[in-house]
Design an enzyme around this catalytic site. Structure first.
Site, PDB file in Angstrom:
ATOM      1  N   ARG A 120       0.832  -1.202   0.000  1.00 53.49           N
ATOM      2  CA  ARG A 120       0.000   0.000   0.000  1.00 53.49           C
ATOM      3  C   ARG A 120       0.876   1.264   0.000  1.00 53.49           C
ATOM      4  NH1 ARG A 120      -5.860   0.314   0.006  1.00 53.49           N
ATOM      5  NH2 ARG A 120      -6.200   2.508   0.401  1.00 53.49           N
ATOM      6  N   ASN A 152     -11.494  16.521  -0.216  1.00 56.08           N
ATOM      7  CA  ASN A 152     -12.298  15.348  -0.538  1.00 56.08           C
ATOM      8  C   ASN A 152     -13.758  15.698  -0.284  1.00 56.08           C
ATOM      9  OD1 ASN A 152     -13.132  12.738  -1.102  1.00 56.08           O
ATOM     10  ND2 ASN A 152     -12.378  11.847   0.803  1.00 56.08           N
ATOM     11  N   THR A 153     -14.623  15.131  -1.078  1.00 58.15           N
ATOM     12  CA  THR A 153     -16.047  15.334  -0.840  1.00 58.15           C
ATOM     13  C   THR A 153     -16.661  14.030  -0.351  1.00 58.15           C
ATOM     14  OG1 THR A 153     -18.148  15.958  -1.812  1.00 58.15           O
ATOM     15  CG2 THR A 153     -16.508  15.106  -3.330  1.00 58.15           C
ATOM     16  N   HIS A 154     -17.447  14.155   0.725  1.00 57.41           N
ATOM     17  CA  HIS A 154     -18.010  12.982   1.394  1.00 57.41           C
ATOM     18  C   HIS A 154     -19.532  13.128   1.437  1.00 57.41           C
ATOM     19  CE1 HIS A 154     -18.579   9.748   4.150  1.00 57.41           C
ATOM     20  NE2 HIS A 154     -19.064  10.525   5.085  1.00 57.41           N
ATOM     21  N   ASP A 205      -6.909  14.704   5.787  1.00 56.06           N
ATOM     22  CA  ASP A 205      -5.854  14.393   6.754  1.00 56.06           C
ATOM     23  C   ASP A 205      -5.719  12.876   6.832  1.00 56.06           C
ATOM     24  OD1 ASP A 205      -7.943  13.488   8.332  1.00 56.06           O
ATOM     25  OD2 ASP A 205      -7.798  15.096   9.807  1.00 56.06           O
ATOM     26  N   ALA A 206      -5.021  12.390   7.860  1.00 57.43           N
ATOM     27  CA  ALA A 206      -4.732  10.951   7.909  1.00 57.43           C
ATOM     28  C   ALA A 206      -5.929  10.114   8.353  1.00 57.43           C
ATOM     29  CB  ALA A 206      -3.535  10.701   8.837  1.00 57.43           C
ATOM     30  N   GLY A 207      -6.996  10.752   8.802  1.00 59.78           N
ATOM     31  CA  GLY A 207      -8.158  10.004   9.271  1.00 59.78           C
ATOM     32  C   GLY A 207      -9.144   9.693   8.158  1.00 59.78           C
ATOM     33  N   ASP A 218     -12.355  10.731   6.698  1.00 59.84           N
ATOM     34  CA  ASP A 218     -13.347  11.815   6.622  1.00 59.84           C
ATOM     35  C   ASP A 218     -13.329  12.711   7.867  1.00 59.84           C
ATOM     36  OD1 ASP A 218     -14.160  10.759   4.139  1.00 59.84           O
ATOM     37  OD2 ASP A 218     -15.526   9.376   5.111  1.00 59.84           O
TER      38      ASP A 218
HETATM   39  C1  GAR Z   1     -19.952  11.119  -4.316  1.00 54.61           C
HETATM   40  O1  GAR Z   1     -21.200  11.193  -3.680  1.00 54.61           O
HETATM   41  C2  GAR Z   1     -18.842  11.197  -3.291  1.00 54.61           C
HETATM   42  O2  GAR Z   1     -19.137  12.011  -2.202  1.00 54.61           O
HETATM   43  C3  GAR Z   1     -18.734   9.762  -2.866  1.00 54.61           C
HETATM   44  O3  GAR Z   1     -18.855   9.036  -4.047  1.00 54.61           O
HETATM   45  C4  GAR Z   1     -19.715   9.750  -4.943  1.00 54.61           C
HETATM   46  C5  GAR Z   1     -19.013   9.835  -6.270  1.00 54.61           C
HETATM   47  O4  GAR Z   1     -19.873  10.231  -7.268  1.00 54.61           O
HETATM   48  N1  GAR Z   1     -17.481   9.541  -2.211  1.00 54.61           N
HETATM   49  C6  GAR Z   1     -17.339   8.742  -1.165  1.00 54.61           C
HETATM   50  O5  GAR Z   1     -18.245   8.086  -0.681  1.00 54.61           O
HETATM   51  C7  GAR Z   1     -15.929   8.698  -0.614  1.00 54.61           C
HETATM   52  N2  GAR Z   1     -15.905   8.069   0.661  1.00 54.61           N
HETATM   53  P1  GAR Z   1     -19.321  10.624  -8.719  1.00 54.61           P
HETATM   54  O6  GAR Z   1     -18.332   9.519  -9.128  1.00 54.61           O
HETATM   55  O7  GAR Z   1     -20.524  10.621  -9.591  1.00 54.61           O
HETATM   56  O8  GAR Z   1     -18.661  11.955  -8.625  1.00 54.61           O
END
Ligand code: GAR
Length: 210
Positions: A70, A112-114, A146-148, A150
């Site tokens: 990894r 990152n978007t969660h 960060d390292a966590g 989300d």
């Molecule tokens: C998004 O909703 C994003 O927040 C999520 O995957 C989707 C991607 O959609 N990410 C996670 O869950 C990361 N942990 P997309 O490929 O259509 O942009």
């Protein structure tokens, strides 16, 4: 953090890439102040990569299974991203945690978007976990990685209602509509105005000190 103009974005994806597409569309307007210089993925054959190719954006794939460890994968990913000299790295549906090597180089300028309202429901199943818990509102969170898992400093959040007849798919789709808008708006501001992280806060539009 100061950024070049237009800001150079490297976007990492693992799936359908609708968030990437929203950024590509926004970047078509020079006034947006950013451009996607490369799109990377952890797997081949995904719509996210096809979207980049259709837009003429260079792509690369770094698959974990092609590396001895990894850590090796993480170092190679960081090298790959570094070659494109990004101001900002955007994880847009990237389903891997980046590691120490990556964060040593791009920490503080990777977002990152969660698909949940942090700190609730971290991890891979944000919409399903929110639905199972029975919350009445959920949403999406943009954060500095960060390292966590989300846990990073929050840049922006957007809220959507949970409807009585939602299933995971309908809820996630509603989240994604709001999420794309949040992502485009926030990344644009970070690109045009710069930003500064202080403690648990991100200050947009604030020149760095010193
Ligand atoms: C998004 O909703 C994003 O927040 C999520 O995957 C989707 C991607 O959609 N990410 C996670 O869950 C990361 N942990 P997309 O490929 O259509 O942009």
């Amino acid at each position: 953090m100061t950024v070049s103009s237009p800001a150079r974005l490297v976007v990492l994806v693992s799936g359908s890439g609708t968030n990437l597409q929203a950024l590509l569309d926004a970047c078509a307007d020079p006034a947006y102040g950013a451009r996607v210089v490369a799109v990377g993925a952890d797997r081949e054959g995904i719509e996210g990569l096809a979207r980049a190719e259709r837009s003429g954006v260079p792509t690369f794939v770094n698959q974990v299974s092609h590396y001895g460890s990894r850590e090796d994968w993480d170092r190679a990913l960081a090298d790959r991203v570094a070659a494109f000299e990004p101001d900002l790295v955007v994880l847009a549906g990237f389903m891997k945690l980046v590691g120490e090597s990556f964060l040593a180089r791009f920490g503080g300028r990777t977002v990152n978007t969660h698909p949940a309202l942090s700190p609730s429901f971290p991890g891979m199943h944000g919409p399903a976990d929110a639905l199972a818990y029975g919350v009445k509102v959920t949403g999406a969170t943009l954060f500095v990685v960060d390292a966590g898992v989300d846990t990073g400093v929050i840049v922006a959040q957007t809220v959507v209602p949970v409807e009585d007849d939602d299933d995971v798919e309908s809820l996630h789709e509603r989240i994604k509509v709001a999420e794309r808008e949040m992502l485009v708006e926030s990344v644009g501001r970070m690109a045009r105005e710069g930003f500064r992280v202080e403690g648990r806060r991100v200050h947009l539009g604030v020149a760095p000190r010193g």
